[in-house]
Design a protein around this motif. Structure first.
Motif: not given
Length: 341
Positions: A56, A67-69, A91, A93, A107
């Motif tokens: 995260p 918010a991303i990964q 990527r 969220d 992504s």
């Protein structure tokens, strides 16, 4: 059908890059984007060689926060013996809304600086420049967007370096009115001949041998450092090969790059033509077009943002040696076509 669509667009005065649709907002500008990535950067970097697990994180740019990964990605550049900082994947969220600069991004790949040094940053810019060269030659190419990233791990800044995003394959295909194909090894006869000739000549121009136009690392996963686009997901003719990943090329001349062991060369700067013999009749015309575009290609190199004078001079000199090889049909036949596959 693909060739006809582009021809009609040109007849109507539309630039080929916009023949089927606009790029996503992120790739609609060439300005350097100021961006921040907040998350466990140290952990991602430290474990990058062994792990591509997502973490995260938060991406901030253009007055937005998402918010991303965030994860390490790639193959060789994740090895610590080659790079101290791995390439990354972002990527989202949740899908950014229509007002967002990141609208339609899900992504996306981020090409990073490999090592925390100015020379490594210049290497990254040379790869960015290679993508831009192919953009000059054809809209059937991946767009790139340069960003200046502040990598933040908690309250401290881990690093601040230039990087670039690469347009997603589905977005590039949508822009062109095509579909990205999920196929295995593909018969050469299914590939558009003109596109294949241009592709191979471009790879020779930048001195890249780390690619396979119709073959992948496994029979079910095509292709190596290349994607295939078609008129539909079921298309099996006039397929468009679109290359990416140019860090092993002579133009980029990365410190960690090594020659293809199968070719018997001692430097990545040594060009080897790896085009297919079945397309030889189309190469002289492709070379003539590249000669006509020489000034535009040189201008593209000169306009590389943040590239220092030495970087621009080295790239321009390397490009000049390509033009010596394609100065006429006799030279093309001797230096390229006799070495076809």
């Amino acid at each position: 059908m693909k060739r006809l669509a582009l021809t009609l667009a040109l007849a109507c005065g539309a630039p080929p890059a916009f023949a089927q649709g606009e790029p996503t907002p992120l790739f609609a500008s060439d300005e350097i984007l100021e961006l921040a990535l907040d998350g466990p950067i140290r952990e991602i970097v430290a474990r990058g060689e062994k792990s591509t697990d997502p973490h995260p994180a938060t991406l901030s740019a253009a007055g937005e926060s998402h918010a991303i990964q965030l994860s390490a990605r790639g193959n060789s550049r994740r090895l610590k013996e080659l790079c101290r900082f791995p390439p990354l994947r972002v990527r989202f969220d949740a899908k950014p809304d229509e007002a967002s600069l990141f609208h339609r991004q899900g992504s996306i790949k981020l090409v990073t600086h490999c090592r925390d040094s100015d020379s490594a940053e210049q290497t990254m810019l040379r790869e960015y420049a290679a993508y831009r060269l192919y953009n000059v030659l054809t809209p059937e190419s991946f767009r790139v967007r340069l960003v200046r990233v502040s990598y933040r791990d908690g309250v401290s800044e881990y690093a601040r370096r230039l990087a670039f995003f690469i347009e997603d394959g589905d977005d590039a295909a949508r822009r062109l009115g095509l579909k990205e194909l999920d196929v295995g090894n593909t018969p050469l006869a299914q590939v558009d001949r003109e596109d294949a000739a241009r592709y191979a000549l471009f790879q020779y121009m930048i001195g890249n041998t780390d690619w396979a136009m119709v073959l992948g690392p496994t029979k079910t996963d095509c292709c190596h450092n290349s994607r295939l686009f078609g008129a539909s997901k079921e298309a099996r003719s006039e397929l468009v090969p679109v290359p990416y990943d140019f860090d092993n090329s002579g133009l980029v001349d990365a410190g960690y790059a090594v020659p293809n062991p199968e070719l018997g060369t001692y430097s990545v700067r040594t060009r080897v033509y790896r085009g297919f013999c079945s397309f030889n009749d189309l190469v002289p015309a492709a070379a003539a077009r590249m000669r006509a575009l020489r000034s535009q290609l040189e201008a593209s190199l000169a306009a590389t943002p943040e590239a220092d004078a030495g970087t621009v001079a080295a790239m321009t000199k390397y490009l000049a040696t390509f033009y010596e090889d394609i100065e006429d049909e006799e030279s093309i036949g001797k230096k390229l076509l006799k070495k076809c596959r």
